[in-house]
Motif scaffolding. Sequence first.
Motif, PDB file in Angstrom:
ATOM      1  N   SER A  35       0.823  -1.215   0.000  1.00 26.26           N
ATOM      2  CA  SER A  35       0.000   0.000   0.000  1.00 26.26           C
ATOM      3  C   SER A  35       0.858   1.266   0.000  1.00 26.26           C
ATOM      4  N   THR A  36       2.053   1.194   0.575  1.00 23.67           N
ATOM      5  CA  THR A  36       2.969   2.337   0.515  1.00 23.67           C
ATOM      6  C   THR A  36       3.299   2.662  -0.936  1.00 23.67           C
ATOM      7  N   GLY A  37       3.584   1.624  -1.711  1.00 21.48           N
ATOM      8  CA  GLY A  37       3.870   1.836  -3.130  1.00 21.48           C
ATOM      9  C   GLY A  37       2.679   2.389  -3.888  1.00 21.48           C
ATOM     10  N   GLN A  38       1.494   1.958  -3.504  1.00 22.36           N
ATOM     11  CA  GLN A  38       0.282   2.405  -4.188  1.00 22.36           C
ATOM     12  C   GLN A  38      -0.171   3.802  -3.756  1.00 22.36           C
ATOM     13  N   SER A  39       0.356   4.289  -2.633  1.00 19.41           N
ATOM     14  CA  SER A  39      -0.074   5.597  -2.135  1.00 19.41           C
ATOM     15  C   SER A  39       0.508   6.757  -2.936  1.00 19.41           C
ATOM     16  N   LYS A  40       1.476   6.452  -3.797  1.00 26.47           N
ATOM     17  CA  LYS A  40       2.125   7.474  -4.638  1.00 26.47           C
ATOM     18  C   LYS A  40       2.642   8.638  -3.799  1.00 26.47           C
ATOM     19  N   GLY A  41       3.453   8.278  -2.794  1.00 26.60           N
ATOM     20  CA  GLY A  41       4.033   9.304  -1.922  1.00 26.60           C
ATOM     21  C   GLY A  41       3.002   9.947  -1.016  1.00 26.60           C
ATOM     22  N   THR A  43      -0.056  10.632  -1.668  1.00 29.15           N
ATOM     23  CA  THR A  43      -0.914  11.583  -2.371  1.00 29.15           C
ATOM     24  C   THR A  43      -2.302  11.008  -2.640  1.00 29.15           C
ATOM     25  N   LEU A  44      -2.488   9.697  -2.465  1.00 26.07           N
ATOM     26  CA  LEU A  44      -3.793   9.058  -2.655  1.00 26.07           C
ATOM     27  C   LEU A  44      -4.329   8.651  -1.286  1.00 26.07           C
ATOM     28  N   SER A  48      -3.054   5.534   1.348  1.00 24.69           N
ATOM     29  CA  SER A  48      -2.326   6.159   2.457  1.00 24.69           C
ATOM     30  C   SER A  48      -2.906   5.722   3.798  1.00 24.69           C
ATOM     31  N   THR A  51      -1.945   2.173   4.421  1.00 22.41           N
ATOM     32  CA  THR A  51      -0.533   2.136   4.824  1.00 22.41           C
ATOM     33  C   THR A  51      -0.378   2.425   6.312  1.00 22.41           C
ATOM     34  N   GLU A  96       5.057  -6.893 -11.265  1.00 24.22           N
ATOM     35  CA  GLU A  96       6.486  -6.675 -11.041  1.00 24.22           C
ATOM     36  C   GLU A  96       7.267  -7.913 -11.492  1.00 24.22           C
TER      37      GLU A  96
END
Length: 136
Positions: A35-41, A43-44, A48, A51, A96
């Motif tokens: 979920s960290t990768g999917q949060s886009k820093g 911003t989502l 977030s 995460t 991936e």
Amino acid sequence: MSRHSAPDHDQRRAGLRAWSALLLAAVFEIVFTLSTGQSKGFTLLLPSLITIASAACATIFLSVALKSLDVGIGYVVWTGIGSVGTVVFGAVFFGETLTFFKCVCFAAIIGGVIGLKLTSGESPAPDAMSDRLTLR
């Protein structure tokens, strides 16, 4: 009469609870990482929030497990399962890359985790641990 004494049975139950908590901690670690990768820093919003919640759950379950398990064993197993799970689920759900050599390395990690589980000894009693940590 039972084959096992009550303290032996209680100790086995505590060990089972600790390993179950550690497994749950590793599952939340996988969710946290993906979920960290999917949060886009961050911003989502939904990824977030997932995460943050999964990181908290992973930490809580790890701390429960470490009441009975040695911290070195617990941490290595937690990160090992989390690492392998993250790569496998990342490949399955997010496309991936998963190569033969990555799989060989993951097999080594899994073998190490199993070896640690099979060779883990008794943890010191909580009172003995606090005696070691007490500054005199």
